[in-house]
Design an enzyme around this catalytic site. Structure first.
Site, PDB file in Angstrom:
ATOM      1  N   LYS A  10       0.875  -1.245   0.085  1.00 41.87           N
ATOM      2  CA  LYS A  10       0.131   0.158   0.143  1.00 41.87           C
ATOM      3  C   LYS A  10       0.913   1.154  -0.113  1.00 41.87           C
ATOM      4  O   LYS A  10       0.346   2.161  -0.479  1.00 41.87           O
ATOM      5  CB  LYS A  10      -1.139  -0.031   0.870  1.00 41.87           C
ATOM      6  CG  LYS A  10      -0.448  -0.141   2.408  1.00 41.87           C
ATOM      7  CD  LYS A  10      -1.730  -0.280   3.456  1.00 41.87           C
ATOM      8  CE  LYS A  10      -1.234  -0.485   4.856  1.00 41.87           C
ATOM      9  NZ  LYS A  10       0.125  -0.962   5.349  1.00 41.87           N
TER      10      LYS A  10
ATOM     11  N   ARG B 127      -6.255   2.544  11.900  1.00 44.10           N
ATOM     12  CA  ARG B 127      -5.700   1.079  12.287  1.00 44.10           C
ATOM     13  C   ARG B 127      -6.794   0.464  13.218  1.00 44.10           C
ATOM     14  O   ARG B 127      -6.799  -0.750  13.336  1.00 44.10           O
ATOM     15  CB  ARG B 127      -4.700   1.275  13.044  1.00 44.10           C
ATOM     16  CG  ARG B 127      -3.185   1.576  12.305  1.00 44.10           C
ATOM     17  CD  ARG B 127      -2.733   0.360  11.554  1.00 44.10           C
ATOM     18  NE  ARG B 127      -1.497  -0.071  11.677  1.00 44.10           N
ATOM     19  CZ  ARG B 127      -0.300   0.541  11.032  1.00 44.10           C
ATOM     20  NH1 ARG B 127      -0.547   1.317  10.063  1.00 44.10           N
ATOM     21  NH2 ARG B 127       0.927   0.175  11.282  1.00 44.10           N
TER      22      ARG B 127
ATOM     23  N   ARG C  11      12.624  -6.969   3.096  1.00 44.75           N
ATOM     24  CA  ARG C  11      12.123  -5.506   2.800  1.00 44.75           C
ATOM     25  C   ARG C  11      13.375  -4.590   3.435  1.00 44.75           C
ATOM     26  O   ARG C  11      13.673  -4.783   4.207  1.00 44.75           O
ATOM     27  CB  ARG C  11      10.859  -5.055   3.538  1.00 44.75           C
ATOM     28  CG  ARG C  11      10.606  -3.494   3.493  1.00 44.75           C
ATOM     29  CD  ARG C  11       9.215  -3.336   3.541  1.00 44.75           C
ATOM     30  NE  ARG C  11       8.914  -3.172   5.063  1.00 44.75           N
ATOM     31  CZ  ARG C  11       7.666  -2.646   5.530  1.00 44.75           C
ATOM     32  NH1 ARG C  11       6.695  -2.629   4.629  1.00 44.75           N
ATOM     33  NH2 ARG C  11       7.397  -2.578   6.649  1.00 44.75           N
TER      34      ARG C  11
ATOM     35  N   ARG D   6      13.883  -2.178   8.535  1.00 39.31           N
ATOM     36  CA  ARG D   6      13.443  -1.596   9.727  1.00 39.31           C
ATOM     37  C   ARG D   6      13.522  -2.299  11.130  1.00 39.31           C
ATOM     38  O   ARG D   6      13.306  -3.713  10.796  1.00 39.31           O
ATOM     39  CB  ARG D   6      11.903  -1.285   9.348  1.00 39.31           C
ATOM     40  CG  ARG D   6      11.758   0.137   8.774  1.00 39.31           C
ATOM     41  CD  ARG D   6      10.183  -0.003   8.194  1.00 39.31           C
ATOM     42  NE  ARG D   6       9.346  -0.356   9.039  1.00 39.31           N
ATOM     43  CZ  ARG D   6       7.833  -0.035   8.634  1.00 39.31           C
ATOM     44  NH1 ARG D   6       7.413   0.438   7.775  1.00 39.31           N
ATOM     45  NH2 ARG D   6       7.000  -0.363   9.403  1.00 39.31           N
TER      46      ARG D   6
ATOM     47  N   ARG E 208       2.363  -7.173  14.509  1.00 37.02           N
ATOM     48  CA  ARG E 208       1.777  -6.273  13.791  1.00 37.02           C
ATOM     49  C   ARG E 208       0.548  -6.850  13.069  1.00 37.02           C
ATOM     50  O   ARG E 208      -0.384  -6.373  12.809  1.00 37.02           O
ATOM     51  CB  ARG E 208       2.641  -5.645  12.759  1.00 37.02           C
ATOM     52  CG  ARG E 208       3.578  -4.604  13.640  1.00 37.02           C
ATOM     53  CD  ARG E 208       4.861  -4.354  13.024  1.00 37.02           C
ATOM     54  NE  ARG E 208       4.994  -3.797  11.866  1.00 37.02           N
ATOM     55  CZ  ARG E 208       5.928  -3.942  10.888  1.00 37.02           C
ATOM     56  NH1 ARG E 208       6.968  -4.855  11.156  1.00 37.02           N
ATOM     57  NH2 ARG E 208       5.880  -3.596   9.779  1.00 37.02           N
TER      58      ARG E 208
HETATM   59  P1  AMP Z   1       3.654   1.257   9.131  1.00 31.24           P
HETATM   60  O1  AMP Z   1       4.799   1.982   8.685  1.00 31.24           O
HETATM   61  O2  AMP Z   1       2.293   1.726   8.925  1.00 31.24           O
HETATM   62  O3  AMP Z   1       3.979  -0.154   9.147  1.00 31.24           O
HETATM   63  O4  AMP Z   1       3.701   1.626  10.719  1.00 31.24           O
HETATM   64  C1  AMP Z   1       4.734   1.367  11.619  1.00 31.24           C
HETATM   65  C2  AMP Z   1       4.305   1.609  12.995  1.00 31.24           C
HETATM   66  O5  AMP Z   1       4.033   3.014  13.373  1.00 31.24           O
HETATM   67  C3  AMP Z   1       3.347   0.715  13.663  1.00 31.24           C
HETATM   68  O6  AMP Z   1       3.535  -0.445  13.965  1.00 31.24           O
HETATM   69  C4  AMP Z   1       2.718   1.567  14.890  1.00 31.24           C
HETATM   70  O7  AMP Z   1       3.693   1.290  15.796  1.00 31.24           O
HETATM   71  C5  AMP Z   1       2.825   2.954  14.281  1.00 31.24           C
HETATM   72  N1  AMP Z   1       1.737   3.334  13.597  1.00 31.24           N
HETATM   73  C6  AMP Z   1       1.675   3.648  12.238  1.00 31.24           C
HETATM   74  N2  AMP Z   1       0.517   3.921  12.064  1.00 31.24           N
HETATM   75  C7  AMP Z   1      -0.419   4.145  13.150  1.00 31.24           C
HETATM   76  C8  AMP Z   1      -1.655   4.447  13.419  1.00 31.24           C
HETATM   77  N3  AMP Z   1      -2.578   4.768  12.427  1.00 31.24           N
HETATM   78  N4  AMP Z   1      -1.880   4.242  14.905  1.00 31.24           N
HETATM   79  C9  AMP Z   1      -1.109   4.084  15.873  1.00 31.24           C
HETATM   80  N5  AMP Z   1       0.116   3.547  15.582  1.00 31.24           N
HETATM   81  C10 AMP Z   1       0.617   3.517  14.221  1.00 31.24           C
END
Ligand code: AMP
Length: 201
Positions: A13, A85, A119, A152, A163
């Site tokens: 995405k 989320r 990744r 990461r 996750r």
């Molecule tokens: P992502 O890059 O979308 O995989 O997000 C990485 C991490 O950022 C997640 O595992 C959460 O710890 C935090 N995070 C990202 N988006 C949100 C959200 N909408 N609400 C809460 N935590 C978030």
């Protein structure tokens, strides 16, 4: 156009949001990137959530998002990637603005784990590569800006599992909250983009 791209980790995405953002001339807002790029005192607190694969608290996340989408470049729309989320965030978003289209990019858990373990992300521009399906031309170096490519911290097994569990438990139910369109994310990047643009046109 105000768009939501939903899907499990590594569904593509972020990659698709980046491409479609250029195509439509609207910003790509990744809440993960907003948090990772935070500076100052708040950074340590944020990292303690991200590195364990836990969600950052809703109220604080919503506040950060609100500030971002109030910026001028969002006047004609945006693509949200990684938000909402859970149902609490979806309800908060409904109170802030009206979303025009919700796209679900779907992949299996097996595929998600495979992709996440391979990744790498550019530490400078955030570009995403996959060492198997979309490798950089030079190992460890970003094709776009020559920045350093890194894995990461949360792309390790324990955090990946956490996750995905949160995604199934808290995020998947919000697909029913919206009239979302499901797209097969296990196709080539190009084909997924075509399917996304078809839905938007
Ligand atoms: P992502 O890059 O979308 O995989 O997000 C990485 C991490 O950022 C997640 O595992 C959460 O710890 C935090 N995070 C990202 N988006 C949100 C959200 N909408 N609400 C809460 N935590 C978030």
């Amino acid at each position: 156009m105000k768009l939501l791209f939903l899907g499990p980790q590594a569904s593509g995405k972020g990659t698709q949001a980046e491409i479609v953002s250029k195509e439509l001339g609207i910003p790509h807002i990744s809440t993960g990137n907003l948090l990772r790029n935070a500076e100052g005192e708040i950074k340590e607190e944020i990292d303690s959530y991200i590195n364990r694969g836990k969600l950052y608290p809703d109220e604080k996340m919503i506040e950060i998002l609100k500030i971002r989408i109030d910026k001028k470049d969002c006047d004609y729309g945006f693509i949200l990637d990684g938000f909402p989320r859970n149902i609490n965030q979806a309800n908060a978003l409904d109170r802030i603005t009206k979303i025009d289209k919700v796209i679900e990019i779907h992949i299996s858990d097996e595929e998600a784990v495979k992709r996440l373990s391979n990744r790498v992300t550019c530490s400078k521009c955030g570009a995403i590569f996959n060492l198997i399906s979309n490798p950089p031309k030079v190992e460890g170096v970003c094709d776009k800006c020559q920045g350093e490519l890194k894995k990461r911290d949360d792309d390790e097994e324990g955090a990946i599992r956490e996750r995905l569990e949160i995604y199934h438990r808290d995020t998947e139910p919000i697909l029913d909250h919206y009239d979302s369109v499901k797209i097969d994310g296990e196709q080539s990047i190009k084909k997924v983009t075509e399917d996304v643009l078809k839905v938007l046109r």
